[in-house]
Enzyme design. Structure first.
Site, short mmCIF file in Angstrom:
data_model
loop_
_atom_site.label_atom_id
_atom_site.label_comp_id
_atom_site.label_asym_id
_atom_site.label_seq_id
_atom_site.Cartn_x
_atom_site.Cartn_y
_atom_site.Cartn_z
N THR A 198 42.72 37.41 35.06
CA THR A 198 43.51 36.18 35.05
C THR A 198 42.72 34.98 35.58
O THR A 198 42.69 33.91 34.96
CB THR A 198 44.77 36.36 35.94
OG1 THR A 198 45.23 37.70 35.84
CG2 THR A 198 45.85 35.37 35.57
N HIS A 247 52.42 36.96 34.45
CA HIS A 247 52.23 38.42 34.39
C HIS A 247 53.47 39.09 33.78
O HIS A 247 53.55 40.30 33.72
CB HIS A 247 52.06 38.99 35.81
CG HIS A 247 50.76 38.62 36.48
ND1 HIS A 247 49.55 38.58 35.84
CD2 HIS A 247 50.50 38.30 37.78
CE1 HIS A 247 48.60 38.26 36.70
NE2 HIS A 247 49.15 38.07 37.88
P1 A3P Z 1 37.12 43.44 39.98
O1 A3P Z 1 38.07 43.78 41.09
O2 A3P Z 1 36.86 44.61 39.08
O3 A3P Z 1 35.86 42.83 40.46
P2 A3P Z 1 42.75 38.80 38.26
O4 A3P Z 1 42.14 37.47 38.20
O5 A3P Z 1 43.60 39.13 37.07
O6 A3P Z 1 43.41 39.03 39.55
O7 A3P Z 1 41.56 39.84 38.12
C1 A3P Z 1 40.58 39.98 39.12
C2 A3P Z 1 39.44 40.73 38.52
O8 A3P Z 1 38.70 39.86 37.65
C3 A3P Z 1 38.45 41.18 39.60
O9 A3P Z 1 37.84 42.36 39.07
C4 A3P Z 1 37.50 40.00 39.63
O10 A3P Z 1 36.27 40.28 40.24
C5 A3P Z 1 37.37 39.73 38.14
N1 A3P Z 1 36.88 38.37 37.87
C6 A3P Z 1 37.26 37.21 38.46
N2 A3P Z 1 36.53 36.19 37.99
C7 A3P Z 1 35.66 36.71 37.11
C8 A3P Z 1 34.62 36.14 36.30
N3 A3P Z 1 34.34 34.86 36.34
N4 A3P Z 1 33.94 36.97 35.49
C9 A3P Z 1 34.21 38.29 35.45
N5 A3P Z 1 35.16 38.88 36.20
C10 A3P Z 1 35.89 38.10 37.01
#
Ligand code: A3P
Length: 306
Positions: A51, A110
């Protein structure tokens, strides 16, 4: 009924519903008060599917600013695109946000597809759904829950979290059904629901960003492409860049279930396949078996297993 042992943790689950109470409150409020407009754009995700990253990408793609003074640098992705289930809780914030982002409002959610308010479908607004390798979503969720867990709450072993997830219990209900709801919608209303993969954005950022921009009616001009605007967006929103922003190192996001989450908890590793470092072989096999059953007959099987 769901097993009793899950009731205690963070007080988020009851034994009669796979959804967390905060999510239920948000969903009800959206269903009662949110009136989608045809120009609205939704980023829909299951938590931990990426997200934060896609908020940054969509916001940047829709608002081409000078990259050295881009609002994302100071505000962070979660302040650039609010969750509809959060912002709708406060009438003034919601009204002000609507006015501030005219003519086209960006929201994240979500909420499962089947529980979105009817106006989302009838208005014809657009939805971008992000799908991520399912075991990676689970592992990311577990790490996140551990990080934001108040100290006084009991520990939460990964085996317990796994058990809950497999039974379909999480803040936003059964994970596989969440994916299937949006996947089916993307098959039925191609021009309104775009189904994108986290892993594809990792591998082919330019191709995916170009597709995203076209879907959102913001195709890059040939001049923008020549000037490397697409590459610049991919770079600005990349894991290293987002993690290094001050706002993502020190800022906080106010969660609607009254837990305040630091922005840095939304950026952990950002890798593909981290489940291999966290799940046993048996867990992975059990998980894949459920995934195969749930996604049987859909192209998601080939996407994940071929
Ligand atoms: P991980 O816990 O596997 O590192 P959300 O934003 O839906 O809460 O998801 C968080 C997940 O997206 C985390 O995964 C986070 O590190 C990853 N994430 C956030 N920013 C990102 C980016 N710029 N590129 C790749 N993954 C990213």
């Amino acid at each position: 009924a769901f097993p009793k042992k899950m009731v205690g943790w963070l007080n988020i689950f009851t034994n009669t519903s796979p959804f967390g109470p905060a999510a239920i409150k948000g969903i009800k409020r959206v269903q009662e008060c949110f009136n989608a407009q045809p120009t609205d754009i939704f980023l829909a995700t299951f938590p931990k599917a990426g997200t934060t990253w896609f908020k940054a990408l969509i916001f940047s793609g829709m608002n081409l600013f000078n990259f050295s003074s881009h609002p994302l640098l100071a505000k962070g992705p979660h302040d650039c695109i609010p969750f509809v289930e959060s912002i709708i809780q406060d009438e003034t914030s919601y009204r002000d946000y609507r006015i501030s982002c005219l003519p086209c409002c960006l929201f994240a959610t979500h909420i499962p597809y089947s529980l979105l308010p009817a106006s989302v479908m009838s208005s014809g607004c657009k939805i971008v759904y992000i799908f991520r390798e399912t075991k990676d979503v689970f592992v990311s969720t577990w790490h996140y829950m551990i990080k934001v867990k108040p100290n006084e709450m009991p520990s939460f072993p990964i085996e317990d979290a796994f058990d809950l997830f497999c039974k379909g219990v999480s803040h936003y209900g059964p994970f596989w059904d969440h994916v299937l709801g949006y996947w089916k919608a993307s098959m039925e209303i191609l021009d309104k629901v775009l189904f994108l993969m986290y892993e594809d954005m990792k591998k082919y950022p330019i191709v995916c960003l170009t597709k995203l921009a076209k879907f959102l009616d913001k195709p890059f001009t040939s001049e923008e492409e020549r000037e490397g605007v697409v590459q610049e967006i991919a770079r600005l929103c990349g894991f290293e860049s987002l993690s290094s922003l001050k706002v993502n190192q020190t800022g906080v996001m106010h969660h609607f279930n009254s837990i305040v989450v630091e922005n840095r908890h939304f950026l952990r590793k950002g890798q593909v396949g981290d489940w291999k470092n966290n799940l046993t072989l048996e867990m992975a096999q059990q998980w894949d078996e459920i995934t195969r059953q749930k996604f049987a007959g859909t192209s998601l099987i080939e996407t994940l297993f071929v």
